[in-house]
Scaffold this motif. Structure first.
Motif, mmCIF file in Angstrom:
data_model
loop_
_atom_site.group_PDB
_atom_site.id
_atom_site.type_symbol
_atom_site.label_atom_id
_atom_site.label_comp_id
_atom_site.label_asym_id
_atom_site.label_seq_id
_atom_site.Cartn_x
_atom_site.Cartn_y
_atom_site.Cartn_z
ATOM 1 N N LYS A 150 3.379 8.079 2.133
ATOM 2 C CA LYS A 150 3.084 6.939 3.002
ATOM 3 C C LYS A 150 1.592 6.828 3.278
ATOM 4 O O LYS A 150 1.035 5.729 3.300
ATOM 5 C CB LYS A 150 3.858 7.064 4.317
ATOM 6 N N ILE A 151 0.950 7.971 3.494
ATOM 7 C CA ILE A 151 -0.496 7.974 3.749
ATOM 8 C C ILE A 151 -1.242 7.423 2.540
ATOM 9 O O ILE A 151 -2.145 6.593 2.685
ATOM 10 C CB ILE A 151 -0.984 9.395 4.106
ATOM 11 N N LEU A 152 -0.863 7.874 1.359
ATOM 12 C CA LEU A 152 -1.524 7.379 0.137
ATOM 13 C C LEU A 152 -1.297 5.881 -0.040
ATOM 14 O O LEU A 152 -2.217 5.147 -0.426
ATOM 15 C CB LEU A 152 -1.022 8.154 -1.080
ATOM 16 N N GLU A 153 -0.097 5.428 0.264
ATOM 17 C CA GLU A 153 0.197 3.997 0.166
ATOM 18 C C GLU A 153 -0.665 3.205 1.150
ATOM 19 O O GLU A 153 -1.220 2.159 0.798
ATOM 20 C CB GLU A 153 1.679 3.757 0.452
ATOM 21 N N LEU A 154 -0.792 3.710 2.376
ATOM 22 C CA LEU A 154 -1.628 3.034 3.375
ATOM 23 C C LEU A 154 -3.098 3.043 2.975
ATOM 24 O O LEU A 154 -3.815 2.065 3.197
ATOM 25 C CB LEU A 154 -1.439 3.680 4.747
ATOM 26 N N GLN A 155 -3.550 4.148 2.385
ATOM 27 C CA GLN A 155 -4.936 4.201 1.906
ATOM 28 C C GLN A 155 -5.169 3.157 0.828
ATOM 29 O O GLN A 155 -6.202 2.481 0.830
ATOM 30 C CB GLN A 155 -5.270 5.598 1.364
ATOM 31 N N ASN A 156 -4.215 3.026 -0.077
ATOM 32 C CA ASN A 156 -4.344 2.021 -1.137
ATOM 33 C C ASN A 156 -4.343 0.614 -0.554
ATOM 34 O O ASN A 156 -5.113 -0.252 -0.981
ATOM 35 C CB ASN A 156 -3.223 2.170 -2.162
ATOM 36 N N THR A 157 -3.489 0.387 0.432
ATOM 37 C CA THR A 157 -3.447 -0.919 1.087
ATOM 38 C C THR A 157 -4.769 -1.219 1.773
ATOM 39 O O THR A 157 -5.306 -2.321 1.660
ATOM 40 C CB THR A 157 -2.295 -0.964 2.113
#
Length: 72
Positions: free
Chosen positions: A21-28
């Motif tokens: 989830k953290i990686l997804e939020l960073q990408n977003t």
């Protein structure tokens, strides 16, 4: 001991899920930052074009007898 092993696996699974989830939020966030920068550049370009058009219209109005003030 079985229970401790299950707990460890559950903790590992939760950590893995959180990391995902953290990686997804960073990408977003990265994508949104790029979009903001793109919009800022587009805005600067449009402002410059608008300034040129305003100057052009002002020059046309200054040279046109239609827009000159009449003295009585």
């Amino acid at each position: 001991m079985e229970e401790g092993g299950n707990e460890g696996r559950e903790d590992a699974a939760r950590k893995e899920e959180l990391i995902g989830k953290i990686l997804e939020l960073q990408n977003t966030l990265h994508d949104l930052t790029q979009r903001v920068n793109s919009v800022k550049e587009e805005n600067a370009t449009l402002k410059a074009e608008n300034d040129v058009l305003n100057q052009y219209v002002e020059n046309l109005m200054a040279t046109s007898s239609t827009f000159k003030s009449t003295k009585r």
